[in-house]
Design a protein around this motif. Structure first.
Motif, PDB file in Angstrom:
ATOM      1  N   ALA A 190      11.046   1.327   2.328  1.00 15.27           N
ATOM      2  CA  ALA A 190      10.979   0.180   3.240  1.00 15.27           C
ATOM      3  C   ALA A 190      10.672   0.694   4.643  1.00 15.27           C
ATOM      4  CB  ALA A 190      12.290  -0.584   3.226  1.00 15.27           C
ATOM      5  N   LEU A 191       9.578   0.190   5.214  1.00 11.66           N
ATOM      6  CA  LEU A 191       9.165   0.608   6.551  1.00 11.66           C
ATOM      7  C   LEU A 191       9.411  -0.528   7.533  1.00 11.66           C
ATOM      8  CD1 LEU A 191       5.720   2.269   5.747  1.00 11.66           C
ATOM      9  CD2 LEU A 191       7.956   3.375   5.963  1.00 11.66           C
ATOM     10  N   SER A 192       9.782  -0.171   8.758  1.00 15.61           N
ATOM     11  CA  SER A 192       9.921  -1.168   9.809  1.00 15.61           C
ATOM     12  C   SER A 192       9.493  -0.550  11.133  1.00 15.61           C
ATOM     13  CB  SER A 192      11.355  -1.694   9.897  1.00 15.61           C
ATOM     14  OG  SER A 192      12.246  -0.660  10.205  1.00 15.61           O
ATOM     15  N   GLY A 193       9.045  -1.421  12.040  1.00 23.00           N
ATOM     16  CA  GLY A 193       8.582  -0.961  13.344  1.00 23.00           C
ATOM     17  C   GLY A 193       7.080  -0.814  13.378  1.00 23.00           C
ATOM     18  N   SER A 194       6.615   0.139  14.172  1.00 22.18           N
ATOM     19  CA  SER A 194       5.187   0.390  14.349  1.00 22.18           C
ATOM     20  C   SER A 194       4.787   1.675  13.641  1.00 22.18           C
ATOM     21  CB  SER A 194       4.848   0.521  15.836  1.00 22.18           C
ATOM     22  OG  SER A 194       5.090  -0.676  16.508  1.00 22.18           O
ATOM     23  N   PHE A 195       3.729   1.584  12.844  1.00 19.69           N
ATOM     24  CA  PHE A 195       3.234   2.732  12.088  1.00 19.69           C
ATOM     25  C   PHE A 195       1.916   3.153  12.725  1.00 19.69           C
ATOM     26  CE2 PHE A 195       2.562   4.244   7.421  1.00 19.69           C
ATOM     27  CZ  PHE A 195       2.658   5.552   7.841  1.00 19.69           C
ATOM     28  N   THR A 196       2.016   4.028  13.722  1.00 21.23           N
ATOM     29  CA  THR A 196       0.863   4.451  14.501  1.00 21.23           C
ATOM     30  C   THR A 196       0.735   5.974  14.485  1.00 21.23           C
ATOM     31  OG1 THR A 196       2.157   4.564  16.534  1.00 21.23           O
ATOM     32  CG2 THR A 196       1.087   2.451  16.033  1.00 21.23           C
ATOM     33  N   PHE A 197      -0.293   6.463  15.151  1.00 14.59           N
ATOM     34  CA  PHE A 197      -0.555   7.897  15.176  1.00 14.59           C
ATOM     35  C   PHE A 197       0.670   8.696  15.608  1.00 14.59           C
ATOM     36  CE2 PHE A 197      -1.787  11.735  17.461  1.00 14.59           C
ATOM     37  CZ  PHE A 197      -2.450  12.417  16.452  1.00 14.59           C
ATOM     38  N   SER A 198       1.405   8.192  16.558  1.00 14.73           N
ATOM     39  CA  SER A 198       2.558   8.941  17.058  1.00 14.73           C
ATOM     40  C   SER A 198       3.632   9.149  15.993  1.00 14.73           C
ATOM     41  CB  SER A 198       3.157   8.248  18.284  1.00 14.73           C
ATOM     42  OG  SER A 198       3.614   6.963  17.942  1.00 14.73           O
ATOM     43  N   GLU A 199       3.557   8.414  14.894  1.00 14.08           N
ATOM     44  CA  GLU A 199       4.558   8.515  13.829  1.00 14.08           C
ATOM     45  C   GLU A 199       4.105   9.383  12.653  1.00 14.08           C
ATOM     46  OE1 GLU A 199       7.547   7.347  14.251  1.00 14.08           O
ATOM     47  OE2 GLU A 199       7.024   6.363  16.127  1.00 14.08           O
TER      48      GLU A 199
ATOM     49  N   LEU B 230       6.466  -3.430   3.200  1.00 18.71           N
ATOM     50  CA  LEU B 230       5.930  -3.539   4.552  1.00 18.71           C
ATOM     51  C   LEU B 230       6.469  -4.754   5.310  1.00 18.71           C
ATOM     52  CD1 LEU B 230       2.210  -2.821   3.632  1.00 18.71           C
ATOM     53  CD2 LEU B 230       3.905  -1.180   4.454  1.00 18.71           C
ATOM     54  N   GLU B 231       7.397  -5.467   4.726  1.00 19.61           N
ATOM     55  CA  GLU B 231       7.849  -6.742   5.270  1.00 19.61           C
ATOM     56  C   GLU B 231       8.265  -6.665   6.743  1.00 19.61           C
ATOM     57  OE1 GLU B 231      10.630 -10.431   3.894  1.00 19.61           O
ATOM     58  OE2 GLU B 231      11.363  -8.426   3.433  1.00 19.61           O
ATOM     59  N   LYS B 232       8.865  -5.577   7.161  1.00 20.66           N
ATOM     60  CA  LYS B 232       9.353  -5.464   8.539  1.00 20.66           C
ATOM     61  C   LYS B 232       8.465  -4.587   9.418  1.00 20.66           C
ATOM     62  CE  LYS B 232      14.020  -6.543   7.249  1.00 20.66           C
ATOM     63  NZ  LYS B 232      15.410  -6.133   7.217  1.00 20.66           N
ATOM     64  N   LEU B 233       7.261  -4.316   8.940  1.00 16.90           N
ATOM     65  CA  LEU B 233       6.304  -3.547   9.723  1.00 16.90           C
ATOM     66  C   LEU B 233       5.594  -4.499  10.679  1.00 16.90           C
ATOM     67  CD1 LEU B 233       5.377  -0.560   9.719  1.00 16.90           C
ATOM     68  CD2 LEU B 233       3.434  -1.297   8.355  1.00 16.90           C
ATOM     69  N   ASN B 234       5.620  -4.193  11.970  1.00 13.59           N
ATOM     70  CA  ASN B 234       4.994  -5.121  12.917  1.00 13.59           C
ATOM     71  C   ASN B 234       3.641  -4.648  13.417  1.00 13.59           C
ATOM     72  OD1 ASN B 234       5.621  -3.268  15.015  1.00 13.59           O
ATOM     73  ND2 ASN B 234       7.608  -4.231  15.308  1.00 13.59           N
ATOM     74  N   ARG B 235       3.275  -3.413  13.117  1.00  9.98           N
ATOM     75  CA  ARG B 235       2.002  -2.889  13.596  1.00  9.98           C
ATOM     76  C   ARG B 235       1.608  -1.677  12.761  1.00  9.98           C
ATOM     77  NH1 ARG B 235       1.196   0.276  19.000  1.00  9.98           N
ATOM     78  NH2 ARG B 235      -1.053   0.416  18.998  1.00  9.98           N
ATOM     79  N   VAL B 236       0.315  -1.556  12.481  1.00 10.37           N
ATOM     80  CA  VAL B 236      -0.211  -0.377  11.798  1.00 10.37           C
ATOM     81  C   VAL B 236      -1.589  -0.087  12.380  1.00 10.37           C
ATOM     82  CG1 VAL B 236      -1.216  -1.662   9.853  1.00 10.37           C
ATOM     83  CG2 VAL B 236      -0.585   0.729   9.548  1.00 10.37           C
ATOM     84  N   ASP B 237      -1.884   1.196  12.586  1.00  8.27           N
ATOM     85  CA  ASP B 237      -3.216   1.570  13.045  1.00  8.27           C
ATOM     86  C   ASP B 237      -3.881   2.440  11.989  1.00  8.27           C
ATOM     87  OD1 ASP B 237      -2.158   4.156  13.353  1.00  8.27           O
ATOM     88  OD2 ASP B 237      -2.333   4.168  15.536  1.00  8.27           O
ATOM     89  N   SER B 238      -5.054   2.961  12.310  1.00 13.17           N
ATOM     90  CA  SER B 238      -5.811   3.738  11.320  1.00 13.17           C
ATOM     91  C   SER B 238      -5.056   4.984  10.871  1.00 13.17           C
ATOM     92  CB  SER B 238      -7.185   4.115  11.860  1.00 13.17           C
ATOM     93  OG  SER B 238      -7.064   4.895  13.042  1.00 13.17           O
ATOM     94  N   ALA B 239      -4.282   5.588  11.746  1.00 16.01           N
ATOM     95  CA  ALA B 239      -3.497   6.761  11.353  1.00 16.01           C
ATOM     96  C   ALA B 239      -2.412   6.374  10.354  1.00 16.01           C
ATOM     97  CB  ALA B 239      -2.880   7.429  12.574  1.00 16.01           C
ATOM     98  N   GLY B 240      -1.780   5.226  10.563  1.00 13.49           N
ATOM     99  CA  GLY B 240      -0.779   4.741   9.621  1.00 13.49           C
ATOM    100  C   GLY B 240      -1.399   4.459   8.267  1.00 13.49           C
ATOM    101  N   LEU B 241      -2.583   3.842   8.271  1.00 11.53           N
ATOM    102  CA  LEU B 241      -3.285   3.585   7.008  1.00 11.53           C
ATOM    103  C   LEU B 241      -3.605   4.891   6.295  1.00 11.53           C
ATOM    104  CD1 LEU B 241      -5.737   0.785   8.169  1.00 11.53           C
ATOM    105  CD2 LEU B 241      -3.595   0.501   6.902  1.00 11.53           C
ATOM    106  N   SER B 242      -4.030   5.887   7.057  1.00 12.68           N
ATOM    107  CA  SER B 242      -4.336   7.199   6.464  1.00 12.68           C
ATOM    108  C   SER B 242      -3.106   7.833   5.839  1.00 12.68           C
ATOM    109  CB  SER B 242      -4.915   8.137   7.519  1.00 12.68           C
ATOM    110  OG  SER B 242      -6.149   7.663   7.980  1.00 12.68           O
ATOM    111  N   MET B 243      -1.955   7.629   6.466  1.00 16.29           N
ATOM    112  CA  MET B 243      -0.715   8.181   5.926  1.00 16.29           C
ATOM    113  C   MET B 243      -0.345   7.498   4.610  1.00 16.29           C
ATOM    114  SD  MET B 243       0.776  10.674   7.788  1.00 16.29           S
ATOM    115  CE  MET B 243      -0.766  11.429   7.446  1.00 16.29           C
ATOM    116  N   LEU B 244      -0.627   6.203   4.504  1.00 19.96           N
ATOM    117  CA  LEU B 244      -0.377   5.510   3.235  1.00 19.96           C
ATOM    118  C   LEU B 244      -1.273   6.072   2.132  1.00 19.96           C
ATOM    119  CD1 LEU B 244       0.015   1.826   4.464  1.00 19.96           C
ATOM    120  CD2 LEU B 244       1.821   3.344   3.589  1.00 19.96           C
ATOM    121  N   VAL B 245      -2.517   6.377   2.474  1.00 18.22           N
ATOM    122  CA  VAL B 245      -3.431   6.979   1.495  1.00 18.22           C
ATOM    123  C   VAL B 245      -2.935   8.367   1.108  1.00 18.22           C
ATOM    124  CG1 VAL B 245      -5.788   7.799   1.094  1.00 18.22           C
ATOM    125  CG2 VAL B 245      -5.408   5.604   2.237  1.00 18.22           C
ATOM    126  N   LEU B 246      -2.449   9.127   2.081  1.00 19.03           N
ATOM    127  CA  LEU B 246      -1.910  10.451   1.777  1.00 19.03           C
ATOM    128  C   LEU B 246      -0.708  10.341   0.840  1.00 19.03           C
ATOM    129  CD1 LEU B 246      -1.980  13.507   2.243  1.00 19.03           C
ATOM    130  CD2 LEU B 246      -0.552  13.140   4.269  1.00 19.03           C
TER     131      LEU B 246
END
Length: 103
Positions: free
Chosen positions: A17-26, A49-65
């Motif tokens: 379960a993820l929450s918050g912002s999933f960005t490059f800094s994470e 992802l229910e409590k995820l409020n933001r995702v960027d391309s780095a976060g998407l890449s981490m999901l693929v990883l």
């Protein structure tokens, strides 16, 4: 808000379960999540992802990883309950080709 996570077993799947912002800094923090998940050699992983409020391309890449690492052990990863904003991003990048997405 930074990314936070929790792990639990649910119906034969390991739920992340993820929450918050999933960005490059994470990305470094999420690599540790990947290690934690793959150490258990799960056959099914559900990323909630229910409590995820933001995702960027780095976060998407981490999901693929995560998907690739779990797949090496013969497991699968699905995404669950993306909020509307995140769901739009997943649709734009056609993540349904890579993941089962449970809405």
């Amino acid at each position: 808000m930074s990314l936070s996570h929790s792990l639990r077993q649910e119906g034969g799947a390991l739920v992340v379960a993820l929450s918050g912002s999933f960005t490059f800094s994470e990305h470094n923090a999420f690599r540790k999540v990947i290690e934690e998940v793959t150490a258990t050699q799960p056959k099914r992983v559900t990323v909630d992802l229910e409590k995820l409020n933001r995702v960027d391309s780095a976060g998407l890449s981490m999901l693929v990883l995560l998907r690739d690492r779990v797949g090496k052990g013969g497991g699968t990863v699905q995404l669950r309950r993306p909020p509307a904003q995140v769901a739009r991003i997943l649709d734009v990048v056609d993540f349904s080709q890579l993941f089962e997405i449970l809405r």
